[in-house]
Scaffold this motif. Sequence first.
Motif, PDB file in Angstrom:
ATOM      1  N   UNK A 261       0.800  -1.296   0.005  1.00  0.00           N
ATOM      2  CA  UNK A 261      -0.114   0.188  -0.015  1.00  0.00           C
ATOM      3  C   UNK A 261       1.156   1.268   0.045  1.00  0.00           C
ATOM      4  N   UNK A 262       1.957   1.222   0.579  1.00  0.00           N
ATOM      5  CA  UNK A 262       2.915   2.529   0.849  1.00  0.00           C
ATOM      6  C   UNK A 262       3.506   2.587  -0.417  1.00  0.00           C
ATOM      7  N   UNK A 263       3.855   1.777  -1.092  1.00  0.00           N
ATOM      8  CA  UNK A 263       4.766   1.598  -2.554  1.00  0.00           C
ATOM      9  C   UNK A 263       3.370   2.319  -3.629  1.00  0.00           C
TER      10      UNK A 263
ATOM     11  N   UNK B 181       1.391   6.157  -7.008  1.00  0.00           N
ATOM     12  CA  UNK B 181       0.036   6.561  -7.832  1.00  0.00           C
ATOM     13  C   UNK B 181      -0.307   8.183  -7.263  1.00  0.00           C
ATOM     14  N   UNK B 182       0.166   8.518  -6.237  1.00  0.00           N
ATOM     15  CA  UNK B 182      -0.299  10.041  -5.505  1.00  0.00           C
ATOM     16  C   UNK B 182      -1.098   9.803  -4.340  1.00  0.00           C
ATOM     17  N   UNK B 183      -0.826  10.832  -3.650  1.00  0.00           N
ATOM     18  CA  UNK B 183      -1.331  10.904  -2.189  1.00  0.00           C
ATOM     19  C   UNK B 183      -3.025  10.955  -2.275  1.00  0.00           C
ATOM     20  N   UNK B 184      -3.823  11.195  -3.563  1.00  0.00           N
ATOM     21  CA  UNK B 184      -5.151  11.308  -3.830  1.00  0.00           C
ATOM     22  C   UNK B 184      -5.753   9.984  -3.618  1.00  0.00           C
TER      23      UNK B 184
ATOM     24  N   UNK C  43      -8.977   1.653  -4.095  1.00  0.00           N
ATOM     25  CA  UNK C  43      -7.528   1.404  -4.379  1.00  0.00           C
ATOM     26  C   UNK C  43      -7.013   0.314  -3.570  1.00  0.00           C
ATOM     27  N   UNK C  44      -7.318   0.097  -2.437  1.00  0.00           N
ATOM     28  CA  UNK C  44      -7.037  -0.710  -1.312  1.00  0.00           C
ATOM     29  C   UNK C  44      -7.412  -2.329  -1.912  1.00  0.00           C
ATOM     30  N   UNK C  45      -8.488  -2.427  -2.571  1.00  0.00           N
ATOM     31  CA  UNK C  45      -8.999  -3.746  -3.166  1.00  0.00           C
ATOM     32  C   UNK C  45      -7.875  -3.834  -4.588  1.00  0.00           C
TER      33      UNK C  45
ATOM     34  N   UNK D 249     -11.607  -0.005 -12.963  1.00  0.00           N
ATOM     35  CA  UNK D 249     -10.288  -0.588 -12.903  1.00  0.00           C
ATOM     36  C   UNK D 249     -10.359  -1.745 -11.939  1.00  0.00           C
ATOM     37  N   UNK D 250     -11.026  -1.797 -10.847  1.00  0.00           N
ATOM     38  CA  UNK D 250     -11.060  -3.075 -10.095  1.00  0.00           C
ATOM     39  C   UNK D 250     -11.920  -4.091 -10.780  1.00  0.00           C
ATOM     40  N   UNK D 251     -13.091  -3.810 -11.378  1.00  0.00           N
ATOM     41  CA  UNK D 251     -13.977  -4.710 -11.973  1.00  0.00           C
ATOM     42  C   UNK D 251     -12.977  -5.294 -13.178  1.00  0.00           C
TER      43      UNK D 251
END
Length: 569
Positions: free
Chosen positions: A311-313, A318-321, A331-333, A364-366
């Motif tokens: 996640x940190x990487x 990808x950026x802080x957003x 994003x987490x998934x 993107x997740x889909x």
Amino acid sequence: MDFVGSFVNLIDSNLIAPFVQQIKHFTRSSDNVNEMGLVVGDLKATKNDKEHRLNAAKNAGQVETEVASNWFKAVREIEMKADDIEKEYHQRKCAGGWCVNCWSLYRLSKRSVNLKQQADRYKLNENFDVARPASPKSVKEIPTEPIMENQPSTERMLKQMLDCICDPDPRLGIIGLYGMGGVGKSTLAGKVNNHFKDSSCFEAVIMVTVSATPNIQTIHTSIGKRLGLDLSKDSEDDAREKLFDALGKRKFLLILDDVWSKLELKVAGIPHPRNSKGSKILVISRNQDTCSVMGAKETIRVQPLSEAESWNLFVDKAGEHVASGDIKRFARKIVERCKGLPLAVVIVAQAMVNRHGVGSWEDALREMERSAAELQGMKEEVFVPLKFSFDRLENDMLRSLFLYCACFPEDYNIDIAGDDMLNYCVGEGLLDKLGSLKAARNKGEYLIESLKIGCMLEDGEYEGSVKMHDMMRELAIWITSSSSLESGSSPKFLIKTGKSFKEAPQSHEWVDATRISLIDTQIEELPELGERCPKLTTYLFRQNDILTIFPQTNFLEHMDHLSVLDLSY
């Protein structure tokens, strides 16, 4: 008369000539200063030309010779002295052109004559090389991708590697580092190389890429260049002998990256570490067996990143957003599906770096859940490199078993001793070929171990089980999908596993499939098959308790080449 002549000559050479010379210093002061200026000017022009040649040589990687350094220093001092003389001469002249202090004029004139003579000597000694090839540094720093900075797991592995490398135990002369493609082996190797930049532990640290098809001449050239040897005109035998001799005189660390099969050290001109002053060899491979056959007594597996590290990487790339608002949960998934593979994390992050809409992240997740290969960059940057591991498997049986393992759901623990492996053995005809169930199971177990050693499979959550890393499973699905098939040479799988699938594949999708897996789905109705499925050998439809409509007409009869049918719950 002879006495008188000798006496006159003595008076002339020791009294009159020196006196006349001193008078000339005074009477020819202007000429002497001007002549000095001309000679020093020519010398300065020569110096400028040589400096231009030196700069060009430096741009080409060469360094200044010691002779040139001393010559430039001396010429600059001559220039400074000439400037001082000319400045002082013009300051001391009066308006009428005569110097008020005759003694000062005399001294300046004499200094200009001496400096002119000195400049003439350096002008005569201008034939020398201004530059030479740079002496090789003990360590050449290697640029590494900052994808594993400040990661605790990376630091632990790096420390483990360095501990082995710095251990004086001769049994640890060759050390192996292995792991699946994209996990960061080469990055770690680069960090090992750079670690010794400010250390005197080794006289030479050399990193060489071997590749799947080693070119001995290229390996010779790469190592020789780092040792300051020009082997371009040497035969392979001569190059090998020179390398062997040069490395044998040094305490070296040799990092062999991207090794796919045994490389004979002697053929490559590399002395065995046990015979060479505490030297070490680090072998980097995707396969543990390759490290072992190279002689590694200690092998270290590079593990994927933890969930927090991934996640940190991802946020960093990808950026802080991505770490705030509604985007974060998607994003987490997405990161979870990368399962700690740094290459996949970075590629996905790069694909999403400019996506600020929640809908884009949900899409993107889909895409990743349906097929990770559909996401921008994944096929070219992740699956194509990973497929090289698949292509390099020892035989078709290993490739077939690897693909078969993708028939099971994501994160599924495949039972080696149970029906999971038995189905494979029967389907591949191992039972018929080997003559007994035990022999077939043993062969299956051997194949599984080979895939584990090659980092294509990993240990499951309980003893006697294995599972696929998500990216390896996605690779297998991509290989067997219609989008990656080339001229029909690869088997086509139809894999829809997991409770998210509620509808069966349409009938036309079944026709060309070689294996179909619908394990643990929510499918209530299977389609009517209007055509035969001549290639279908495996049909897995188990752990489904809600099927209500089974085709009425000849459903299984369309599968006349079926070897494995699993309808268990």
